[in-house]
Write an enzyme that holds these catalytic residues in place. Structure first.
Site, PDB file in Angstrom:
ATOM      1  N   TYR A  86       0.835  -1.218  -0.035  1.00 28.80           N
ATOM      2  CA  TYR A  86      -0.076  -0.139   0.070  1.00 28.80           C
ATOM      3  C   TYR A  86       0.935   1.210  -0.108  1.00 28.80           C
ATOM      4  CZ  TYR A  86      -4.533   2.261   0.654  1.00 28.80           C
ATOM      5  OH  TYR A  86      -5.832   2.937   0.562  1.00 28.80           O
ATOM      6  N   GLY A  87       1.872   1.232  -0.852  1.00 30.92           N
ATOM      7  CA  GLY A  87       2.654   2.344  -0.991  1.00 30.92           C
ATOM      8  C   GLY A  87       2.078   3.388  -2.090  1.00 30.92           C
ATOM      9  N   GLN A 141       2.000   3.195  -5.512  1.00 29.17           N
ATOM     10  CA  GLN A 141       0.991   2.353  -6.678  1.00 29.17           C
ATOM     11  C   GLN A 141       0.064   1.598  -5.986  1.00 29.17           C
ATOM     12  OE1 GLN A 141       0.961   2.585  -9.723  1.00 29.17           O
ATOM     13  NE2 GLN A 141       2.637   3.965 -10.338  1.00 29.17           N
ATOM     14  N   GLN A 175      10.053  -8.619  -2.902  1.00 25.20           N
ATOM     15  CA  GLN A 175       8.934  -9.321  -3.581  1.00 25.20           C
ATOM     16  C   GLN A 175       9.355 -10.984  -3.513  1.00 25.20           C
ATOM     17  OE1 GLN A 175       7.797  -8.200  -7.480  1.00 25.20           O
ATOM     18  NE2 GLN A 175       7.466  -5.984  -7.034  1.00 25.20           N
ATOM     19  N   HIS A 185       6.004  -4.090 -12.441  1.00 22.23           N
ATOM     20  CA  HIS A 185       7.168  -4.179 -13.052  1.00 22.23           C
ATOM     21  C   HIS A 185       7.913  -5.431 -13.247  1.00 22.23           C
ATOM     22  CE1 HIS A 185      11.220  -2.849 -13.937  1.00 22.23           C
ATOM     23  NE2 HIS A 185      11.641  -2.958 -12.500  1.00 22.23           N
ATOM     24  N   GLY A 216       2.193   6.497  -8.453  1.00 18.53           N
ATOM     25  CA  GLY A 216       0.715   6.095  -8.090  1.00 18.53           C
ATOM     26  C   GLY A 216      -0.018   7.125  -7.527  1.00 18.53           C
ATOM     27  N   GLU A 241      15.564   4.892 -15.907  1.00 17.80           N
ATOM     28  CA  GLU A 241      16.091   5.164 -14.533  1.00 17.80           C
ATOM     29  C   GLU A 241      17.650   5.697 -14.227  1.00 17.80           C
ATOM     30  OE1 GLU A 241      12.524   2.762 -12.235  1.00 17.80           O
ATOM     31  OE2 GLU A 241      14.646   2.118 -12.156  1.00 17.80           O
ATOM     32  N   GLU A 282      19.961  28.074 -11.588  1.00 21.74           N
ATOM     33  CA  GLU A 282      20.381  27.738 -13.277  1.00 21.74           C
ATOM     34  C   GLU A 282      20.151  26.430 -13.617  1.00 21.74           C
ATOM     35  OE1 GLU A 282      20.223  30.238 -15.416  1.00 21.74           O
ATOM     36  OE2 GLU A 282      20.076  31.847 -14.036  1.00 21.74           O
ATOM     37  N   SER A 299      15.101  31.045 -25.918  1.00 24.06           N
ATOM     38  CA  SER A 299      15.465  32.108 -26.864  1.00 24.06           C
ATOM     39  C   SER A 299      16.416  31.579 -27.817  1.00 24.06           C
ATOM     40  CB  SER A 299      16.288  33.239 -25.839  1.00 24.06           C
ATOM     41  OG  SER A 299      17.610  32.570 -25.595  1.00 24.06           O
TER      42      SER A 299
END
Length: 329
Positions: free
Chosen positions: A25-26, A28, A85, A107, A133, A194, A226, A251
């Protein structure tokens, strides 16, 4: 050309009568589960006792242990950190992974690199939103959606594709677009993006630019504005319409400097480094390194994180943001 799908291509009724367990329940986990619930689907949350359990309960979700959720569910969506996991799957999910159930990911890391090897009598699919998420949730609430990828690793029931599309519709992705890929392609391109561009490349470029200006005697505040603060303005323009769009809003001086000096910063050596990084991902070398790093309590990860948190760039950023009302809490 990648296959693409929209609202009319997905049938939410495919999930009618199915119980969906979201494990985690993070960011995502919360976004996807709330969207599924609001789409009228039967969602349960599998967690260990802690802050996430309390947060899910506060949101009105049906929360239980991972093992209980895996046992009750027809579809099990694992939304835990990659490094956690495999152990959770082995100890709390696999014992309850009976025939015809659906194992799902957002993933492909653990499937592609063999950390999780499901039995052959279940479907294994991926639905991967291309956004965090909180954005998956926000877009859904606004009647929009975050694009997503789907992939089929194993289709025991011959219904895996329909299930993936239905789930994607349930989280709102078909309101945008759903593209079909493979576990290999999603995993390798995601890691490369990433490491070489989105996180690693960008962070290193910002730090290098900041240090160059500060070492040359310029005020850290000016250097931060900058090379870091203004980056969002440029990225937003690219996001909205590509490099061409961005160059229409800067520019002529900026565009000329971009096209003539940029390739000197990201030159042949950078391309060679990117090729090496991609090769390490493709061979599984990076995955092995990351798994070993976690096995020994992340000494490199922790040291590098601490060093970056203490960098002058971060201290300067806090001071600059404190000057601006929009950043004051």
């Amino acid at each position: 050309m990648m296959k693409k799908y929209y609202e009319s291509d997905a049938d939410l009724s495919v999930l009618s009568g199915k119980k969906i367990a979201v494990i985690g329940y993070g960011s995502q986990g919360r976004g996807q589960s709330l969207n599924l619930r609001d789409s009228g689907l039967d969602v349960i949350i599998g967690l260990r006792k802690g802050k996430s359990w309390d947060a899910a309960a506060k949101d009105g979700m049906n929360v239980m242990t991972v093992a209980e959720a895996a046992k009750k569910a027809d579809i099990i969506q694992i939304l835990l950190p990659d490094e956690l996991q495999a152990a959770v799957y082995k100890n709390e999910i696999l014992p309850h992974l009976s025939e015809n159930k659906v194992l799902m990911f957002s993933h492909g890391f653990n499937i592609h690199f063999g950390q999780i090897q499901p039995p052959g009598n279940v479907d294994v699919i991926m639905v991967a939103p291309k956004g965090p998420g909180f954005m998956v949730r926000r877009q859904y609430e606004e009647g929009k959606g975050v694009p997503a990828l789907i992939a089929i690793h194993q289709d025991h029931t011959c219904k895996a594709h329909k299930t993936a599309l239905a789930y994607a519709k349930g989280i709102g992705a078909t309101r945008a677009v759903v593209l079909e890929t493979t576990f290999r392609e999603e995993t390798e391109t995601d890691l490369f993006g990433e490491q070489a561009v989105l996180c690693g490349g960008t962070a290193s470029l910002i730090k290098a630019g900041f240090e160059t200006l500060v070492d040359a005697g310029y005020a850290p505040e000016m250097a931060y504005l900058e090379v870091c603060h203004e980056l969002k303005l440029i990225v937003d323009l690219i996001y909205e319409g590509g490099l061409t769009n961005m160059r229409q809003y800067v520019s002529n001086t900026a565009q000329y400097g971009d096209m003539t000096r940029g390739p000197r910063v990201i030159g042949p050596e950078a391309y060679e480094a990117m090729e090496e990084i991609l090769a390490e991902i493709q061979s599984g070398e990076f995955a092995k390194e990351w798994m070993l790093e976690n096995m020994v309590n992340r000494p490199v990860f922790n040291a590098l994180t601490k060093a970056d948190e203490e960098h002058l760039l971060e201290e300067t950023g806090k001071e600059v943001r404190a000057m601006m009302p929009q950043f004051r809490k």
